[in-house]
Design a protein around this motif. Structure first.
Motif, PDB file in Angstrom:
ATOM      1  N   ARG A 383       0.000 -15.304  -7.754  1.00 36.26           N
ATOM      2  CA  ARG A 383      -1.036 -16.271  -8.164  1.00 36.26           C
ATOM      3  C   ARG A 383      -2.389 -15.599  -8.288  1.00 36.26           C
ATOM      4  N   LYS A 384      -2.704 -14.731  -7.323  1.00 37.35           N
ATOM      5  CA  LYS A 384      -4.073 -14.187  -7.316  1.00 37.35           C
ATOM      6  C   LYS A 384      -4.018 -12.670  -7.155  1.00 37.35           C
ATOM      7  N   ALA A 463     -15.180  -7.078  -0.405  1.00 42.35           N
ATOM      8  CA  ALA A 463     -13.855  -6.706  -0.930  1.00 42.35           C
ATOM      9  C   ALA A 463     -12.774  -7.009   0.100  1.00 42.35           C
ATOM     10  N   ILE A 464     -13.066  -6.719   1.359  1.00 47.82           N
ATOM     11  CA  ILE A 464     -12.060  -6.935   2.410  1.00 47.82           C
ATOM     12  C   ILE A 464     -11.783  -8.425   2.576  1.00 47.82           C
ATOM     13  N   ALA A 465     -12.837  -9.219   2.535  1.00 50.12           N
ATOM     14  CA  ALA A 465     -12.657 -10.679   2.647  1.00 50.12           C
ATOM     15  C   ALA A 465     -11.820 -11.187   1.479  1.00 50.12           C
ATOM     16  N   ALA A 466     -12.108 -10.699   0.293  1.00 52.66           N
ATOM     17  CA  ALA A 466     -11.359 -11.147  -0.897  1.00 52.66           C
ATOM     18  C   ALA A 466      -9.904 -10.688  -0.812  1.00 52.66           C
ATOM     19  N   ARG A 468      -8.057 -10.563   1.726  1.00 50.42           N
ATOM     20  CA  ARG A 468      -7.265 -11.463   2.582  1.00 50.42           C
ATOM     21  C   ARG A 468      -6.773 -12.686   1.811  1.00 50.42           C
ATOM     22  N   GLN A 469      -7.447 -12.999   0.692  1.00 49.94           N
ATOM     23  CA  GLN A 469      -7.104 -14.222  -0.063  1.00 49.94           C
ATOM     24  C   GLN A 469      -6.181 -13.933  -1.238  1.00 49.94           C
ATOM     25  N   ASN A 512      -4.701  -6.497   3.701  1.00 47.21           N
ATOM     26  CA  ASN A 512      -3.594  -6.968   2.860  1.00 47.21           C
ATOM     27  C   ASN A 512      -2.648  -5.797   2.610  1.00 47.21           C
ATOM     28  N   SER A 513      -1.437  -5.859   3.159  1.00 43.62           N
ATOM     29  CA  SER A 513      -0.508  -4.714   3.059  1.00 43.62           C
ATOM     30  C   SER A 513       0.018  -4.547   1.636  1.00 43.62           C
TER      31      SER A 513
END
Ligand code: GLC
Length: 746
Positions: A383-384, A463-466, A468-469, A512-513
């Motif tokens: 999706r993202k 970037a790190i916050a994004a 995670r989503q 995010n792995s």
């Protein structure tokens, strides 16, 4: 009847009169005459001044013709990846033309990474068409200097670390270019393996390494590719500048290899008249006087092969025979190019050229790692997508030195992903880091404003916050074309990625792995995060169609088939040139500004060194994965014993055992089990790229002769294959041998 016979009689009279009338066209202008006769005739008509005038530049990128005789000027243009935008008569700065945008083709390391000579032919033909359309007679490329150190600023312009691969990939490129009536100019001959102190480094290398490692690609370009020009390099060898080097130019190039073309200097590579006259230099180029210092007093007339040469001819210090040889070579170049009326007309920015650029990019991208089959990305369950990194948006066709271009367009990786994904998934972008915000080279500007007020911390946190989503994160990093990265006239300062990328990659992976790292560079980089990151692509500099090629691979429109043309070392000290070498050279204490550099590793360059020292590379020469899998059968040979005048053919079955079509590069390495001299554990001596449908099996045959078994014997100055047992290793990479078979040379 009467009328008919009269008109026939009249026709015969006219024909006879014409046949007896001496041809009005002089021999040198007569296309039906052999070139050598045309040269003789032209030379006989030229004055000494005119002969000297065609042996040196008249402007930044052109040399004079002979106006009086209608012999055209020679116009040259950079570079190996596309046709440089027009510059001013005397300066590097832009002429401001609006008809000189071009297709930027992938850098030559990408071409080498295709391991597909057909791609070289297509490349050469397309870039030759662009040069022809721009009315250039000489394309200043390709470069084939061997990658001895990953720090060399111009590795991206060359074809890797192995002489056999470079030799096989340069020949079709030369033939493709010259099929347009445009000369290739293979460079930089020779031993220009670094950019630091490039004008002042005196290379000290043993003759065996010279002949086995550093010369083969140039020799192949001359003896097999029939290149019409070759460019001398800036560095020195045996204390003579390579542009005026008796040994490299007269003894080897024009002697042993019987080169009949013209030697072009690198710009400002000539430093002295006597050596330029006697040591094989034919066309002196540069900017201003001696090519290095600025003087407006009749710049080009002060060149070493200009007025100073004329003076020596007038005083009898220089002989006319040597001048005639130079002039012959330049005339031969002109007759092969500008005065060849049969040459095609070329084309510029055509759909075919863009398609060629994209295909080479698709075939040259190397899948280094793909744990858990993270790639290709399946849009059906994504999706993202988060795209991170400056290299996802930064234009890479501007900068890097003389190969810099004014591309008609350049598709960035982010754009390529957006084009392919469309509305199938959400694509989000985070800068991640700020690296090089410059976007101007010699007045060509990218038009991008990459300035960013956010701090490094803010950029990373965002970037790190994004990450995670997102369902998947694609990080675009690596190097760029700024100084001390992949750029002419300076070397890299370390193997490490700049701008704090390593810590950002590590943090992204923790967030995010499902992380893919796409590295954009011209040679190996350190990857301290290599074990944590499941998928890694080596994407090189891909030019105008970069984003489309990368997206084709990421989303499986194309199955990757590239193989590394260079070893990726885990640490710089693992590389021979840095473990033993004197890189970047030791400055002399005599005030000459010369640096001596011993190539102490000798023939042990690249994987040859890693094999000898039993060092595990980060990624090996010849390594490259696929989205499918292949099974290799057992190697067989058509004979057990070969002789020095026979061939031997190895066969091996390769099966596509996966679910999608793909291509594999079957590589043949040869080991000499017992020899009177030390030899590498194995050396590449054959390869073939094969395309297989799922389930399909092909039998690959690789034939060699004694040349593949030979080493260069410096005592006898010839190639020798010693009788005895050899081993053929066949595999999918230099560290992935599938089957080996012994055979005997009688
Ligand atoms: C540069 C480069 C060479 C280039 C020439 C003209 O210094 O070394 O590769 O073709 O000058 O730009």
């Amino acid at each position: 009847m009467k009328f008919y016979s009269l008109s026939l009689l009249a026709a015969i009279c006219i024909w006879t009169a014409r046949a007896q009338q001496p041809s009005a066209v002089p021999v040198y202008l007569d296309d039906s005459q052999p070139i050598e006769k045309r040269i003789d005739d032209a030379l006989s008509r030229m004055t000494t001044e005119e002969k000297v005038a065609i042996c040196h530049a008249q402007s930044k990128f052109s040399s004079a013709g002979v106006k009086r005789l209608g012999i055209p000027e020679v116009w040259t243009s950079d570079g190996p990846h596309g046709i440089r935008p027009e510059v001013q008569w005397d300066k590097w700065s832009q002429a401001g033309w609006t008809n000189d945008s071009c297709v930027a083709f992938p850098a030559l390391t990408c071409l080498a990474a295709t391991w597909n000579p057909a791609m070289s032919l297509a490349y050469g033909h397309a870039i030759g068409e662009e040069a022809r359309y721009r009315n250039k007679s000489v394309l200043l490329g390709p470069g084939v200097n061997i990658c001895r150190t990953p720090l060399n600023g111009r590795n991206f312009e060359y074809m890797g670390e192995d002489p056999y691969l470079s030799s096989k990939m340069v020949v079709p490129y030369v033939q493709g270019v010259q099929s347009n009536g445009v000369a290739s100019c293979v460079k930089h001959y020779a031993l220009n393996n670094q950019e630091i102190n490039r004008h002042y480094t005196n290379v000290i290398v043993d003759e065996r390494a010279l002949y086995e490692i550093y010369l083969p690609a140039f020799k192949a370009a001359v003896t097999e590719g029939n290149t019409w020009t070759i460019m001398g390099s800036y560095n020195l060898y045996r204390n003579q500048h390579a542009c005026t080097n008796q040994y490299l130019l007269n003894d080897i190039l024009k002697g042993e290899w019987q080169f009949d073309g013209a030697v072009v200097s690198d710009w400002g590579g000539v430093h002295e008249t006597d050596q330029a006259i006697t040591n094989g230099m034919d066309m002196e180029f540069g900017s201003w006087t001696d090519g290095l210092h600025h003087s407006k007093n009749h710049a080009y007339e002060n060149y070493f092969l200009a007025n100073p040469y004329l003076k020596k001819l007038a005083s009898g210090e220089a002989d006319i025979a040597t001048l005639n040889d130079k002039a012959r070579r330049v005339l031969r170049l002109i007759f092969r190019t500008a005065m060849n009326r049969n040459r095609p007309y070329g084309s510029l920015c055509s759909d075919e050229h863009y398609a060629t650029a994209r295909q080479i990019g698709n075939e040259g991208i190397v899948l280094l790692k793909n744990n858990g089959h993270l790639l290709p990305i399946q849009l059906t369950d994504t999706r993202k997508i988060l795209v991170v990194g400056e290299n996802a948006i930064k234009m890479m066709t501007v900068g890097g030195g003389s190969s810099s271009l004014k591309a008609q367009h350049e598709i960035s990786p982010l754009q390529g992903i957006q084009d392919l994904v469309g509305s199938q998934a959400e694509v989000v972008y985070a800068r991640g880091y700020v690296g090089d915000t410059n976007g101007d080279y010699n007045g060509v500007t990218t038009g991008q404003n990459l300035s960013d007020k956010r701090t490094a911390r803010q950029l990373a946190d965002e970037a790190i916050a994004a990450a995670r989503q997102a369902d998947i994160v694609i990080f675009f990093g690596g190097l760029n074309k700024s100084k001390h990265q992949d750029c002419e006239d300076a070397d890299r300062l370390s193997l490490q990625l700049p701008y704090g990328q390593d810590s950002l990659i590590t943090a992204l992976q923790e967030a995010n792995s499902h992380l893919v790292v796409v590295n954009i560079s011209g040679s190996g980089v350190a990857m301290p995060w290599v074990k944590k990151v499941p998928a890694i692509l080596q994407a090189w500099y891909l030019g105008s169609e970069a984003g489309h090629s990368i997206a084709d691979i990421l989303f499986g429109k194309c199955n990757p088939s590239g193989k590394l043309p260079v070893t990726f070392p885990a640490r710089l000290e693992d590389v021979g040139a840095h473990a033993l070498g004197e890189y970047p050279g030791v400055e002399r204490t005599d005030g000459s500004q010369i640096f001596d550099e011993k190539y102490n590793e000798g023939i042990y360059v690249g994987y040859r060194w890693f094999d000898k020292q039993h060092i595990a590379p980060l990624f090996a020469f010849g390594h490259g994965l696929s989205y499918t899998t292949f099974r290799f059968g057992k190697a067989t040979a058509n004979k057990k014993i070969m002789t020095t005048d026979s061939d031997i053919t190895f066969s091996i079955d390769v099966t596509n055992t996966g679910k999608c079509a793909g291509a594999e590069v079957v590589q043949l390495y040869i080991s000499d089990k017992k020899c009177s001299v030390d030899r590498p554990e194995k050396e590449l001596k054959g390869f073939q790229k094969i395309h297989l449908a799922p389930g399909e099996t092909k039998t690959v045959q690789l034939t060699i002769n004694k040349d593949a078994l030979s080493f260069f014997d410096t005592q006898s100055h010839q190639w020798i294959a010693e009788p005895g047992t050899f081993t053929a290793h066949i595999g999918a990479a230099s560290n992935d041998i599938k089957s080996s078979i012994d055979f005997i040379l009688e």
